[in-house]
Design a protein around this motif. Structure first.
Motif, PDB file in Angstrom:
ATOM      1  N   PHE A 142       9.377  -2.530 -14.393  1.00  0.00           N
ATOM      2  CA  PHE A 142       9.182  -3.362 -13.207  1.00  0.00           C
ATOM      3  C   PHE A 142       7.731  -3.265 -12.727  1.00  0.00           C
ATOM      4  CE2 PHE A 142       9.262  -4.568  -8.808  1.00  0.00           C
ATOM      5  CZ  PHE A 142      10.227  -5.557  -8.720  1.00  0.00           C
ATOM      6  N   ASP A 143       7.206  -2.047 -12.687  1.00  0.00           N
ATOM      7  CA  ASP A 143       5.823  -1.850 -12.241  1.00  0.00           C
ATOM      8  C   ASP A 143       4.849  -2.603 -13.136  1.00  0.00           C
ATOM      9  OD1 ASP A 143       6.513  -0.313 -10.132  1.00  0.00           O
ATOM     10  OD2 ASP A 143       5.810   1.578 -10.940  1.00  0.00           O
ATOM     11  N   LYS A 144       5.069  -2.531 -14.441  1.00  0.00           N
ATOM     12  CA  LYS A 144       4.134  -3.165 -15.364  1.00  0.00           C
ATOM     13  C   LYS A 144       4.193  -4.681 -15.255  1.00  0.00           C
ATOM     14  CE  LYS A 144       4.924  -3.524 -19.773  1.00  0.00           C
ATOM     15  NZ  LYS A 144       5.109  -3.236 -21.208  1.00  0.00           N
ATOM     16  N   ARG A 145       5.384  -5.228 -15.067  1.00  0.00           N
ATOM     17  CA  ARG A 145       5.532  -6.679 -15.022  1.00  0.00           C
ATOM     18  C   ARG A 145       4.907  -7.279 -13.755  1.00  0.00           C
ATOM     19  NH1 ARG A 145       8.471 -10.695 -17.563  1.00  0.00           N
ATOM     20  NH2 ARG A 145       8.425  -9.180 -19.250  1.00  0.00           N
ATOM     21  N   PHE A 146       5.085  -6.596 -12.622  1.00  0.00           N
ATOM     22  CA  PHE A 146       4.654  -7.181 -11.353  1.00  0.00           C
ATOM     23  C   PHE A 146       3.350  -6.601 -10.825  1.00  0.00           C
ATOM     24  CE2 PHE A 146       9.138  -8.128 -11.546  1.00  0.00           C
ATOM     25  CZ  PHE A 146       9.194  -9.436 -11.104  1.00  0.00           C
ATOM     26  N   GLN A 158      -0.213  -4.977 -15.844  1.00  0.00           N
ATOM     27  CA  GLN A 158      -0.840  -6.260 -15.541  1.00  0.00           C
ATOM     28  C   GLN A 158      -1.080  -6.385 -14.042  1.00  0.00           C
ATOM     29  OE1 GLN A 158      -1.759  -8.158 -18.030  1.00  0.00           O
ATOM     30  NE2 GLN A 158      -0.948  -6.574 -19.368  1.00  0.00           N
ATOM     31  N   PRO A 159      -2.109  -7.149 -13.622  1.00  0.00           N
ATOM     32  CA  PRO A 159      -2.436  -7.242 -12.199  1.00  0.00           C
ATOM     33  C   PRO A 159      -1.375  -7.930 -11.359  1.00  0.00           C
ATOM     34  CG  PRO A 159      -3.771  -8.747 -13.520  1.00  0.00           C
ATOM     35  CD  PRO A 159      -3.041  -7.870 -14.473  1.00  0.00           C
ATOM     36  N   LEU A 160      -0.738  -8.981 -11.879  1.00  0.00           N
ATOM     37  CA  LEU A 160       0.309  -9.651 -11.110  1.00  0.00           C
ATOM     38  C   LEU A 160       1.574  -9.773 -11.933  1.00  0.00           C
ATOM     39  CD1 LEU A 160      -1.750 -12.402  -9.264  1.00  0.00           C
ATOM     40  CD2 LEU A 160      -0.689 -10.383  -8.281  1.00  0.00           C
ATOM     41  N   LEU A 161       1.655 -10.799 -12.786  1.00  0.00           N
ATOM     42  CA  LEU A 161       2.822 -10.934 -13.634  1.00  0.00           C
ATOM     43  C   LEU A 161       2.443 -11.746 -14.847  1.00  0.00           C
ATOM     44  CD1 LEU A 161       3.871 -14.080 -13.168  1.00  0.00           C
ATOM     45  CD2 LEU A 161       4.715 -13.090 -11.035  1.00  0.00           C
ATOM     46  N   ILE A 162       3.327 -11.769 -15.812  1.00  0.00           N
ATOM     47  CA  ILE A 162       3.078 -12.487 -17.051  1.00  0.00           C
ATOM     48  C   ILE A 162       3.820 -13.804 -16.996  1.00  0.00           C
ATOM     49  CG2 ILE A 162       3.366 -12.382 -19.555  1.00  0.00           C
ATOM     50  CD1 ILE A 162       3.257  -9.369 -19.251  1.00  0.00           C
TER      51      ILE A 162
END
Length: 704
Positions: A131-135, A464-468
């Motif tokens: 979750f942290d990495k995605r958002f 990632q800084p925001l999301l993919i």
């Protein structure tokens, strides 16, 4: 390589499948959130609230099932207790044996429950990281901070096995009472405790220790080697296989580790005198000591790659290069050449086979004794670190044989030349190259270079800084509704790529997440501080206290001897009282205090100030190293657990670069004069230490 989702499913107990964390569903939900936010259908606040509620429900499902199973086990133990009471009045040997087996059966079911909790804890950590990495949002930080310390925390039930301890105690006590004590009335609570000869108790204790990160001296010491266990626990039904290994080859690897550390530190008490005898400044000792570390930066890489194919040949090469390097170091005196001396030390660094030693333990030592072998690796290093300066202190002779001079400056080189020659002969005669398994395609199977990273907690790739975008998610992750066996963890890559090891230091660096970077920064800091303390000790003590070479050697020997006692205290007691992240932060603060106490300000610099501050700094750094590497193993991507460019290599490179920079700092600061040397070299240590403390505070809750 099988993906985590598939491995998680394979390790589940079939009859309990409905009670595990639904990892696949939660991954799917995370992908849906990213699409909804992208098209404006949901706002971030609603997503965080919805995901928190979903996670709370998943945890509650797990916890209620665990409590239900605990009740079942408690009921069974209660009935067995009534049976045991009856047997005390009318003993029957056959029924006592049957009762013992019944308790063991309860123990087996308790072990299944512990594995159930452990697998759910791993799945929970992974979904938080995903979750942290995605958002790009520190959800883990928020979730752990709000849930972990709440009085009604269900998260604590998962990570702290609340209530299971009572069941463990009941089984242990009753099995202990049923053992044949030859008339003794002692119980498991008496001191000294009587050993339980029942393997089920050992298995339960190991499972509890893994779940709580509880540890002991051997385990804590072994963590320094960064050799970890499998990311998921083995199925309960899977019995450990007896894996043959060659004891003499393991011993030769440990002796290589010991001799290399002796080789590193044997010159420290005399390096400044040697530099002056060749017409250089005393502070050139920093370059002399650091030359070995400079070469080790490169040798770690090629030895790590070489160990993919062989262990014997790199060890032979290492011994020959070290033999030549030490001979050049000794001959530099009669040749009156500082260049020969430095080249000799570079050769010694090029012979650093620590990557091979670590790899051999990881690949060729059975799992059941790997912890002891890892502890042996660290103990050999610590003993070598203490014996090196002590040996230098004993080599206070001055004589000539033909045109060769043997004195306190050259004898360390000659002694190590002889040691490596004898080791080379022993290695040639006794080492046995292990047989490597061959895969179907005919290529040699490459085993884990630094051990499989514990718990595989982090996803690979940079957060990632925001999301993919949903388009990239669909293209790269595949069909989310596809077969569960096709799941994979790392949503930014194809299934095959997501499990491949890093192919270069640059690609390995790209896999580092903020938590891993902070742990590597801490490792860099502690190695830098320790190198400053040790490498400049001879120059500082000569300038301030007029210490002799023998006095410097005794000081370094004494601080080296603190390594094992400190690890006994931390591993046996402190680590079982506090969380690793708490010990980590406290140790960093103590290192900072040690550095501050070392500065020379206005008042006269005294021996007690130097010795006490040095001990505080060194001991705190030793404690910090064990905890730091333990946490590093838990937050590192699984892709950094395999191949040449693995986590062990990254940590080694971080530590080696720290030593190189520290030794260069000593030499450069020497141009300002001995009066300013101490404060100038301590200032970078202080700044880096403060920076690591701040970074630790910012990532504290991600180390859960």
């Amino acid at each position: 390589m099988v993906a985590f989702g598939k491995k998680l499913k394979d390790r589940q107990i079939q009859e309990w499948q409905g009670y595990y964390i639904n990892y696949k569903l939660m991954k799917k939900r995370v992908r849906q959130y990213s699409r909804q936010i992208e098209v404006g259908a949901q706002d971030r606040r609603h997503v965080l609230k919805d995901f928190s509620r979903m996670l709370d429900n998943q945890i509650e499902k797990i916890v209620l099932f665990v409590l239900e199973q605990q009740g079942v086990l408690a009921s069974r133990i209660s009935k067995l207790g009534e049976w045991q009471e009856a047997l005390q009045e009318q003993p029957d040997l056959s029924q006592i044996s049957e009762l013992r087996e019944a308790y063991r059966a309860v123990g087996q079911d308790l072990l299944k429950l512990l594995y159930f909790v452990e697998i759910n804890a791993i799945g929970l950590r992974k979904i938080l990281k995903k979750f942290d990495k995605r958002f790009g949002y520190r959800f883990t930080d928020y979730y752990v901070k709000t849930r972990a310390n709440h009085p009604y925390s269900q998260l604590q039930q998962i990570f702290k096995h609340v209530g299971i301890g009572a069941v463990v105690g009941a089984i242990s006590r009753n099995l202990g009472d049923l053992q044949d004590r030859q008339g003794s009335y002692l119980s498991i609570y008496d001191q000294p405790p009587l050993p339980l000869q029942d393997p089920i108790i050992d298995s339960i204790k190991a499972a509890v220790d893994r779940l709580t990160h509880s540890t002991n001296f051997l385990n804590f010491l072994a963590q320094h080697a960064l050799i970890m266990q499998d990311e998921l626990p083995a199925p309960v039904e899977e019995e450990a296989k007896d894996q043959k290994y060659h004891f003499m080859s393991l011993l030769l690897n440990l002796v290589n580790t010991f001799l290399y550390m002796v080789n590193t530190y044997i010159i420290v008490p005399t390096a400044d005198d040697y530099a002056m005898s060749l017409g250089a400044a005393a502070t050139v000792c920093g370059v002399i000591i650091g030359a070995m570390a400079v070469a080790q930066i490169f040798s770690s890489v090629y030895f790590s790659a070489w160990s993919n194919k062989s262990y014997f040949r790199p060890l032979i090469f290492s011994s020959i290069v070290l033999l030549v390097g030490n001979a050049m170091y000794a001959l530099a005196y009669d040749l009156d050449s500082i260049a020969v001396l430095l080249v000799g030390r570079l050769f010694c660094g090029l012979g650093s086979a620590r990557a091979v030693n670590r790899r051999y333990i990881s690949d060729c030592v059975p799992l059941k004794i790997r912890m002891q072998a890892s502890a042996g690796f660290v103990s050999a290093s610590a003993l070598g670190m203490a014996c090196g300066p002590a040996l230098a202190g004993l080599l206070q002779f001055d004589f000539k044989i033909y045109k060769l001079t043997f004195n306190q400056d050259t004898l360390p080189g000659w002694v190590m030349t002889l040691a490596w020659l004898l080791y080379l002969i022993w290695l040639w005669i006794s080492f046995k190259e292990p047989v490597r398994e061959v895969e179907a395609n005919g290529t040699t199977e490459k085993s884990n270079a630094a051990g499989t990273a514990g718990n595989d907690e982090l996803e690979n790739g940079v957060k990632q800084p925001l999301l993919i975008s949903s388009r990239n998610s669909e293209e790269k992750e595949g069909d989310e509704d596809g077969d569960q066996d096709q799941e994979f963890d790392d949503g930014e890559e194809t299934p095959g790529e997501s499990r491949k090891p890093a192919t270069s230091l640059a690609s390995a660096y790209r896999l580092l997440t903020p938590s891993v970077k902070v742990q590597l920064l801490i490792y860099f800091m502690l190695k830098y501080a320790m190198e400053i303390l040790v490498s400049e000790s001879s120059v500082i003590t000569t300038y301030y206290f007029n210490w002799s070479t023998t006095a410097v050697a005794i000081f370094l020997f004494c601080i080296g001897l603190t390594v094992l006692p400190v690890n006994i205290i931390v591993g046996s007691y402190i680590s079982n009282m506090f969380e690793d992240r708490q010990i980590l932060l406290a140790s960093e603060i103590m290192v900072c205090i040690g550095i501050l106490l070392s500065f020379h300000v206005i008042i006269q610099y005294t021996v007690p100030q130097y010795v006490i501050s040095g001990l505080i700094m060194f001991v705190s750094a030793e404690v910090l190293e064990g905890v730091n590497l333990s946490l590093l193993s838990r937050v590192m991507s699984s892709r950094l657990s395999r191949g040449t460019y693995n986590g062990g290599l990254l940590s080694t490179e971080a530590g080696t670069i720290a030593r190189v920079i520290a030794d260069a700092t000593i030499t450069l600061a020497g141009y300002l004069g001995d009066k300013l040397l101490l404060n100038v070299t301590l200032l970078p240590s202080l700044l880096i230490c403060i920076g690591s403390i701040i970074a630790t505070i910012f990532t504290y809750n991600t180390l859960y």
